[in-house]
Design an enzyme around this catalytic site. Structure first.
Site, short mmCIF file in Angstrom:
data_model
loop_
_atom_site.label_atom_id
_atom_site.label_comp_id
_atom_site.label_asym_id
_atom_site.label_seq_id
_atom_site.Cartn_x
_atom_site.Cartn_y
_atom_site.Cartn_z
N LYS A 118 -8.62 -7.07 -5.44
CA LYS A 118 -9.97 -6.29 -6.00
C LYS A 118 -9.62 -6.70 -7.71
CE LYS A 118 -10.21 -2.51 -2.40
NZ LYS A 118 -9.24 -3.27 -2.16
N HIS A 170 -7.92 7.07 -2.51
CA HIS A 170 -7.96 5.60 -2.46
C HIS A 170 -7.02 5.11 -3.69
CE1 HIS A 170 -10.03 1.83 -2.78
NE2 HIS A 170 -10.16 2.36 -0.92
N LYS A 202 -3.79 3.54 -4.89
CA LYS A 202 -2.61 3.27 -4.43
C LYS A 202 -1.94 2.55 -5.45
CE LYS A 202 -6.34 0.39 -1.78
NZ LYS A 202 -7.16 1.72 -1.70
N HIS A 215 -8.47 -7.86 0.63
CA HIS A 215 -7.95 -6.88 -0.17
C HIS A 215 -8.29 -6.86 -1.46
CE1 HIS A 215 -7.08 -1.85 0.41
NE2 HIS A 215 -8.08 -2.42 0.29
N ASP A 239 -13.95 -14.28 -19.31
CA ASP A 239 -13.81 -15.45 -20.40
C ASP A 239 -11.88 -15.23 -20.23
OD1 ASP A 239 -16.49 -16.00 -21.25
OD2 ASP A 239 -16.82 -13.80 -22.76
N ASP A 244 11.92 6.45 -10.98
CA ASP A 244 12.93 6.20 -12.20
C ASP A 244 11.83 6.47 -13.97
OD1 ASP A 244 14.61 6.13 -10.57
OD2 ASP A 244 15.24 4.07 -10.91
#
Length: 616
Positions: A275, A512, A514, A273, A280, A519
């Site tokens: 991403k 979508h 996450k 999952h 470079d 604090d």
């Protein structure tokens, strides 16, 4: 037609042996695979052996095993033996049936059965020559690239700090990837769970294609779960000089993909999952977005609200090192070992597709964003606003994909919680798929009862694209609310039809992103959902960032925007739940999930009874 051993068996066995050595799981003295060939293959029904040896080498030393290439005799129409063996895995003096070795055996068996089915269906084809997957690593000494010349003095001025720039806007997130690819001079490493064959998917495919034509090395690693319909495209990309495509935890049957799930359900249930998009070895984009129209705001169906960050400095090296671990892992298989070779006609069709996508009306908004976005120009000119702070990558070990022993040392979650620490005042959490289960629910209850303000934003039943996940969340709502946790559920976008695509999902605006903040000081941005699938099944990654800016921004968003864009879930004195929608004309109360019809609610109620929570 004759049955031949699938090449994927050979490649995976080689790389399993390599991964065992690289990760110091076990020391393999000898690994032998006997591939079945049926009644004409010899007295015992087996073909020649492929042997990988390593003697006298210390654990942890990089090693690419030399595996003898082999052929087997053809067989009749019905194959005989359908078994394989992998043995002699040792840790010290004790034999160990390691997870990688069990995985190899599973692959051998599955591949053989699939090959038998394919042959009996008349789908056999002669194999291409066997090949060994090359072990490659992120390029170093890229300081003389344009990105390197821009980033090096900035990084030097902020030692041990990362430069972070948030990418909340979908067009900006698309443009960041595309324009970074345009600026690439040495290398692009891209790792994604989904890469769709739609407008933005092909626009970014073309950016990789053009970069490779300039001499840039392109490594593309895509989870194979969502590549249906892309085999020809990926093969054409992979055929080009400077491009290599690998498929993670691949399906072993390309035509009837469901066979892979039927014959290897446990292996197929583990997905990558992660991403990331790194250019470079100087700049990286990490976050929650896959590559596809719905993630960049162009979807006619579900349009996802998401978050990425652009990072410079030490985090780039960390992301590159993790990419290498996945790229060289046994679960990452060269596309050339799986897909039919691309010919000149396939390449011409892909180039024609690039041109036709650019000509589509829906592509104009994205092409305009590329012309108008100044992010990379500002980065190259040292004008981009960056927050220089401590940031650390947390990532699951790719061995998690093969693990059957539930090893906590392979997991992202414990590391992430250790870096974040226990909240003392506040936690604001955004998770599209929020399934806390019993233990997580108890943790959030304990925090709320100790005086910590806990706010959670997830998808409403009307907005979610996975109703089964909503069922796992819905059964925990009452307990969370009773302890004082504040729950918000994102509304479906105005104008969408209630119920959307039916029980499986909705054609609407869907959360979508996450991310969470603790604090007002630390924030997490990445791919990890607070659900059992992210915790135990899929591999995940993300950045833990000491960022008051990001943390305060998320808190302000909860204060000002969330009440307008989401329903607040409440618990009445009799224990029943109700939903409050904030409107300019006054609050409106709902006594059932807003915007969801009877059958959708009934489906979720049914799913919540089933023992599927650990798979969500």
């Amino acid at each position: 037609m004759p049955l031949r051993p699938p090449k994927l068996v050979q490649v995976l066995v080689e790389e399993i042996a390599e991964d065992v050595f690289r990760h110091d799981v076990v020391v393999v003295q000898e690994a032998v695979v006997r591939l079945p060939v049926g009644r004409n293959g010899g007295e015992d029904g087996t073909g020649r052996e492929a042997v990988a040896r390593r003697q006298g080498a210390a654990p942890g030393v990089d090693f690419v095993p030399r595996v003898q290439a082999f052929e087997v005799d053809p067989v009749g129409s019905r194959p005989g033996i359908r078994e394989g063996r992998v043995w002699r895995a040792r840790r010290g003096a004790a034999a160990l049936g390691s997870a990688p070795m069990r995985y190899a055996l599973d692959i051998v068996r599955t591949q053989t059965r699939l090959a038998a089915l394919a042959c009996m269906a008349g789908a056999c084809a002669s194999p291409r020559p066997l090949e060994v997957k090359a072990v490659t690593h992120a390029l170093e000494n890229t300081g003389e690239t344009r990105l390197g010349r821009a980033a090096t003095p900035l990084v030097a001025a902020h030692p041990s700090r990362a430069g972070i720039h948030a990418l909340p806007h979908p067009l900006g997130a698309f443009a960041a990837r595309a324009l970074l690819a345009d600026a690439a001079e040495r290398t692009i490493d891209a790792q994604y769970y989904m890469w769709h064959g739609d407008i933005t998917g092909f626009l970014l495919f073309e950016k990789l294609w053009n970069a490779a034509a300039r001499g840039v090395r392109v490594r593309l690693l895509v989870d194979d779960n969502n590549t249906a319909g892309l085999d020809e495209t990926l093969a054409a990309l992979d055929s080009q000089p400077n491009v290599e495509v690998r498929l993670y935890n691949p399906l072993t049957h390309r035509r009837v993909r469901a066979l892979s799930y039927a014959l290897s359900p446990r292996r197929m249930n583990h997905r990558m999952h992660n991403k990331s998009f790194t250019v470079d070895a100087q700049a990286t984009v990490v976050g929650g977005r896959n590559v596809g129209d719905e993630y960049f705001g162009a979807g006619r169906g579900t349009v996802f609200t998401d978050l990425d960050v652009l990072g410079l400095g030490p985090v780039v090296s960390e992301v590159s090192a993790e990419f290498d671990r996945y790229w060289n892992s046994p679960s990452a298989v060269p596309a050339s070992a799986l897909l039919p070779p691309a010919g000149a006609d396939d390449v011409r069709r892909l180039e024609s597709r690039f041109a036709s996508v650019r000509a589509e009306t829906e592509a104009e908004e994205y092409l305009r964003a590329l012309r108008e976005t100044t992010l990379v120009q500002e980065l190259l000119g040292n004008r981009l606003t960056l927050e220089w702070t401590r940031a650390q990558l947390v990532c699951d070990d790719p061995a998690k994909t093969l693990d059957t022993g539930h090893r906590d040392d392979l997991l992202l979650l414990p590391k992430m919680l250790e870096l974040v620490g226990r909240p003392a005042k506040t936690i604001d959490l955004v998770s599209p798929y929020f399934v806390p289960m019993q233990h997580g629910t108890a943790v959030f209850q304990d925090l709320a009862r100790s005086g910590v303000r806990v706010r959670v934003l997830t998808n409403s039943l009307a907005a979610t694209d996975v109703t089964a996940v909503h069922a796992g969340y819905a059964k925990r709502r009452a307990a969370l609310l009773e302890a004082g946790v504040q729950l918000f559920e994102l509304k479906r976008a105005p104008g969408d039809v209630a119920g959307g695509r039916g029980p499986a999902g909705s054609s609407s605006a869907s959360l979508h992103a996450k991310t969470f903040a603790v604090d007002g000081a630390k924030a997490f941005v990445g791919s990890f959902n607070f659900d059992p699938r992210s915790a135990r099944l899929n591999t995940e990654m993300g950045l833990v960032i000491d960022s008051p800016d990001l943390a305060r921004g998320l808190a302000e968003w909860f204060d000002t925007q969330v009440p307008l864009r989401a329903y607040e879930v409440k618990r009445a004195g009799d224990g029943r739940l109700y939903w409050i929608e904030r409107r300019a004309s006054g609050d409106k109360r709902y006594d059932t999930d807003p915007g969801a019809g009877f059958f959708r609610r009934a489906w979720v109620g049914f799913l919540s009874i089933l023992p599927i929570e650990r798979e969500l």
